[in-house]
Write an enzyme that holds these catalytic residues in place. Structure first.
Site, PDB file in Angstrom:
ATOM      1  N   GLU A 249       0.893  -1.173   0.000  1.00 49.82           N
ATOM      2  CA  GLU A 249       0.000   0.000   0.000  1.00 49.82           C
ATOM      3  C   GLU A 249       0.922   1.210   0.000  1.00 49.82           C
ATOM      4  O   GLU A 249       1.513   1.534   1.026  1.00 49.82           O
ATOM      5  CB  GLU A 249      -0.883   0.006   1.250  1.00 49.82           C
ATOM      6  CG  GLU A 249      -1.817  -1.178   1.376  1.00 49.82           C
ATOM      7  CD  GLU A 249      -2.990  -1.101   0.428  1.00 49.82           C
ATOM      8  OE1 GLU A 249      -3.237  -0.020  -0.138  1.00 49.82           O
ATOM      9  OE2 GLU A 249      -3.637  -2.136   0.221  1.00 49.82           O
ATOM     10  N   CYS A 283      -2.262   8.908   2.498  1.00 52.33           N
ATOM     11  CA  CYS A 283      -1.942   8.442   1.146  1.00 52.33           C
ATOM     12  C   CYS A 283      -3.055   8.782   0.160  1.00 52.33           C
ATOM     13  O   CYS A 283      -2.802   8.936  -1.029  1.00 52.33           O
ATOM     14  CB  CYS A 283      -1.700   6.945   1.170  1.00 52.33           C
ATOM     15  SG  CYS A 283      -3.032   6.083   2.003  1.00 52.33           S
ATOM     16  N   GLU A 384       4.368  13.671  -3.843  1.00 50.22           N
ATOM     17  CA  GLU A 384       3.449  13.660  -2.709  1.00 50.22           C
ATOM     18  C   GLU A 384       3.883  14.757  -1.735  1.00 50.22           C
ATOM     19  O   GLU A 384       5.000  14.719  -1.219  1.00 50.22           O
ATOM     20  CB  GLU A 384       3.609  12.303  -2.016  1.00 50.22           C
ATOM     21  CG  GLU A 384       2.331  11.616  -1.701  1.00 50.22           C
ATOM     22  CD  GLU A 384       2.557  10.304  -0.958  1.00 50.22           C
ATOM     23  OE1 GLU A 384       3.675   9.777  -0.931  1.00 50.22           O
ATOM     24  OE2 GLU A 384       1.570   9.819  -0.411  1.00 50.22           O
TER      25      GLU A 384
HETATM   26  P1  NAD Z   1       8.214   5.143   4.715  1.00 50.31           P
HETATM   27  O1  NAD Z   1       8.182   4.298   3.498  1.00 50.31           O
HETATM   28  O2  NAD Z   1       9.395   6.005   4.942  1.00 50.31           O
HETATM   29  O3  NAD Z   1       8.089   4.238   6.016  1.00 50.31           O
HETATM   30  C1  NAD Z   1       7.051   3.287   6.162  1.00 50.31           C
HETATM   31  C2  NAD Z   1       7.555   2.163   7.027  1.00 50.31           C
HETATM   32  O4  NAD Z   1       8.653   1.532   6.355  1.00 50.31           O
HETATM   33  C3  NAD Z   1       8.083   2.601   8.389  1.00 50.31           C
HETATM   34  O5  NAD Z   1       7.767   1.608   9.339  1.00 50.31           O
HETATM   35  C4  NAD Z   1       9.596   2.641   8.163  1.00 50.31           C
HETATM   36  O6  NAD Z   1      10.331   2.418   9.340  1.00 50.31           O
HETATM   37  C5  NAD Z   1       9.777   1.475   7.216  1.00 50.31           C
HETATM   38  N1  NAD Z   1      10.993   1.538   6.387  1.00 50.31           N
HETATM   39  C6  NAD Z   1      11.645   2.633   5.940  1.00 50.31           C
HETATM   40  N2  NAD Z   1      12.729   2.255   5.214  1.00 50.31           N
HETATM   41  C7  NAD Z   1      12.749   0.908   5.219  1.00 50.31           C
HETATM   42  C8  NAD Z   1      13.616  -0.073   4.644  1.00 50.31           C
HETATM   43  N3  NAD Z   1      14.667   0.259   3.908  1.00 50.31           N
HETATM   44  N4  NAD Z   1      13.312  -1.374   4.845  1.00 50.31           N
HETATM   45  C9  NAD Z   1      12.237  -1.738   5.581  1.00 50.31           C
HETATM   46  N5  NAD Z   1      11.388  -0.866   6.144  1.00 50.31           N
HETATM   47  C10 NAD Z   1      11.646   0.446   5.967  1.00 50.31           C
HETATM   48  O7  NAD Z   1       6.875   5.972   4.699  1.00 50.31           O
HETATM   49  P2  NAD Z   1       6.332   6.966   5.820  1.00 50.31           P
HETATM   50  O8  NAD Z   1       6.970   8.281   5.617  1.00 50.31           O
HETATM   51  O9  NAD Z   1       6.380   6.344   7.175  1.00 50.31           O
HETATM   52  O10 NAD Z   1       4.781   7.002   5.442  1.00 50.31           O
HETATM   53  C11 NAD Z   1       4.283   7.852   4.472  1.00 50.31           C
HETATM   54  C12 NAD Z   1       4.093   7.130   3.172  1.00 50.31           C
HETATM   55  O11 NAD Z   1       3.204   6.034   3.352  1.00 50.31           O
HETATM   56  C13 NAD Z   1       3.470   8.003   2.126  1.00 50.31           C
HETATM   57  O12 NAD Z   1       4.092   7.773   0.897  1.00 50.31           O
HETATM   58  C14 NAD Z   1       2.034   7.522   2.111  1.00 50.31           C
HETATM   59  O13 NAD Z   1       1.352   7.782   0.911  1.00 50.31           O
HETATM   60  C15 NAD Z   1       2.192   6.078   2.362  1.00 50.31           C
HETATM   61  N6  NAD Z   1       0.953   5.491   2.860  1.00 50.31           N
HETATM   62  C16 NAD Z   1       0.263   4.652   2.039  1.00 50.31           C
HETATM   63  C17 NAD Z   1      -0.930   4.112   2.472  1.00 50.31           C
HETATM   64  C18 NAD Z   1      -1.729   3.202   1.596  1.00 50.31           C
HETATM   65  O14 NAD Z   1      -2.565   2.495   2.131  1.00 50.31           O
HETATM   66  N7  NAD Z   1      -1.510   3.166   0.297  1.00 50.31           N
HETATM   67  C19 NAD Z   1      -1.416   4.421   3.743  1.00 50.31           C
HETATM   68  C20 NAD Z   1      -0.678   5.279   4.552  1.00 50.31           C
HETATM   69  C21 NAD Z   1       0.521   5.804   4.095  1.00 50.31           C
END
Ligand code: NAD
Length: 480
Positions: A249, A283, A384
């Site tokens: 997602e 998102c 975004e």
């Molecule tokens: P992010 O991708 O930076 O982090 C999300 C998660 O991934 C966190 O738990 C983080 O610790 C982990 N993560 C980061 N780097 C990683 C790696 N190399 N390996 C494994 N895990 C890792 O995103 P964010 O800033 O926390 O959240 C915002 C983003 O999430 C936005 O792009 C938003 O659109 C998206 N989002 C999508 C949905 C959906 O359902 N489509 C819902 C909510 C948020």
């Protein structure tokens, strides 16, 4: 000194193998709200081992038995709503009213999947060979590793673990490092709900290290992720090495389209919901507002009026409608998008600045902002923003706006406001998005499929659609 919060592995609260710690900051005040143990791949491996052992018995329980645990959890989360909402608001700044909504949505997920667990059916298929019979069974995938973001720190967890547990999978969860406290509270409730040890595990730790263990460990059969498209791609690539299932997602860049025949008051209310909920950190947030040429002034005036009355403040204040950004980095990205738009000819008609007076100075606050004359060259049009900024683009005709709206690698959510029924159908079919809100700025519901087209993701959460993500299909052929 605040009490050190631990992770939950194999039914026990434990400290990270490496002994590291992490502070959790309230983005409304900059104050420390908690200290958590902070691990790495070693802790993830322990949790995966526990989940692997637990899978053998959890997957053998009847659906009715699994359902009871989920139902217990539903009741516990509902009863704990005030405390959980307070934690969500304190660790990520979400206005309290919204945080309560998130917690009730979380409870609703546990209730829904307590019910859905009992509705996993196989089928028999007519054979073309007279002495053979075809049976199709559904079986749980196995150990699921889940990674969640900070913007819905409890609901995102529920949307992953509830269907996984209902399907008979066991789970290891890694929440976002900026919001571990609400996940910890949820796991205290999971413990109270009586889940057998090892069935649900919580690992808090260094994202890359934990992520590598999740994707590389052969005992993990599925990775469920919500977060940015960048990280989603990394995880998908890494999971390919052991051919794991993935559900992703990812990010979005939602168009919000207002036609001249729309009910403008309803459209402003819908836009406010879709753009400013969670301070624009969703998102499915609107990131491009397309308004038909003839109503740009009328619509913008109404929008600005609404924003003048919007209370920006500490998430824990009941009157707050728009809270802070999650951290300094998030705020700087928003300010950079505003600045870039200004440099490229965008006209700020409302807001545009960081809020620094008085209490605002301690947190990461940005004025709700409206930018006119937005063009394709601006960052805000393509990336975004994840903040309270509305970029307005004028359009002339339906065909033109469909093309503009689809001209992106994202495909999560889109919104259309019009009173023309035929156009409602045409638009819902033409938009290349997983979710389309027709005269609806808040389309999400527990039972509806949630997920994106294109680079916004793979798979669906929500309702019966999520169950499929955690089930294998087994064909059994009987020769008789
Ligand atoms: P992010 O991708 O930076 O982090 C999300 C998660 O991934 C966190 O738990 C983080 O610790 C982990 N993560 C980061 N780097 C990683 C790696 N190399 N390996 C494994 N895990 C890792 O995103 P964010 O800033 O926390 O959240 C915002 C983003 O999430 C936005 O792009 C938003 O659109 C998206 N989002 C999508 C949905 C959906 O359902 N489509 C819902 C909510 C948020």
């Amino acid at each position: 000194m605040a009490e050190l919060k631990k992770m939950y592995i194999n039914g026990e609260w434990v400290e990270a193998e490496g002994g590291d710690k992490l502070e959790v900051i309230n983005p409304s005040t900059g104050e420390t709200v908690g200290i958590v143990t902070f691990g790495d791949s070693r802790d993830a491996q322990k949790a995966i081992d526990a989940a692997d052992v637990a899978f053998k018995s959890w997957s053998k329980l009847t659906a009715r038995e699994r359902s009871k645990y989920l139902y217990n959890l539903y009741e516990l989360v509902r009863n704990d709503r005030d405390q959980l909402a307070g934690i969500v608001s304190a660790e990520m700044g979400k206005p309290l009213r919204e945080a309560k909504g998130e917690v009730l949505g979380t409870a609703d997920n546990f209730m829904w999947y307590a019910e859905e667990a009992k509705r996993v059916y196989g089928e028999t298929v007519p054979s073309s060979v007279p002495n053979k019979r075809i049976m199709v069974n559904k079986q749980p995938v196995g150990v699921v590793a889940a990674i969640t973001p900070w913007n819905f720190p409890v609901n995102m967890v529920a949307r992953k673990i509830a269907p996984a547990l209902a399907a008979g999978c066991t789970v290891v969860l890694k929440p976002a490092e900026s919001t571990p406290l609400s996940a910890i509270r949820l796991f205290e409730l999971i413990e109270q709900a009586g889940f057998p040890k090892g069935v649900v595990n919580l690992v808090i730790g260094e994202p890359e290290s934990v992520g590598q263990e999740f994707t590389g460990n052969k005992k993990v059969r599925k990775v469920g992720f919500t977060g940015s498209t960048r990280v989603g791609k990394l995880l998908m690539e890494a999971a390919a090495k052991t051919v794991k299932r993935v559900s992703l997602e990812l990010g979005g860049h939602a168009p919000f389209i207002v036609f001249e025949d729309a009910d403008l008051d309803a459209a402003v209310a819908g836009l406010f919901e879709s753009k400013f909920r969670n301070t624009g950190q969703q998102c499915i947030c609107t990131n491009r507002l397309y308004v038909q040429e003839s109503i740009v002034s009328a619509f913008t005036e109404k929008l600005v009026e609404r924003l003048k009355n919007a209370k920006v403040g500490d998430g824990r204040d009941k009157a707050t409608e728009i809270g802070p950004l999650v951290n300094e980095r998030g705020l700087q990205k928003v300010l950079d998008h505003i600045d870039d738009a200004k440099k490229k000819g965008g006209k700020i008609v409302f807001g545009g600045n960081r809020l620094t007076d008085g209490e605002y100075g301690k947190g990461f606050f940005c004025e709700p902002t409206v930018v006119l004359d937005v063009t394709k060259e601006m960052k805000i049009y393509n990336e975004e923003t994840f903040g309270p900024v509305v970029p307005v683009v004028a359009f002339r005709e339906e065909a033109e706006v469909i093309e503009l709206a689809n001209d992106t690698d994202y495909g999560l959510a889109a919104y259309v406001y019009t009173k023309d029924n035929s156009r409602c159908f045409r638009m819902s079919e033409a938009l290349e998005y997983g979710i389309v809100g027709i005269n609806d700025g808040a389309p999400t519901q527990t039972q509806a499929p949630f997920g994106g087209f294109k680079e916004s993701g793979i798979g669906r959460e929500g309702g019966r659609y999520a169950m499929e993500e955690f089930l294998e299909t087994k064909f059994v052929s009987f020769q008789i």
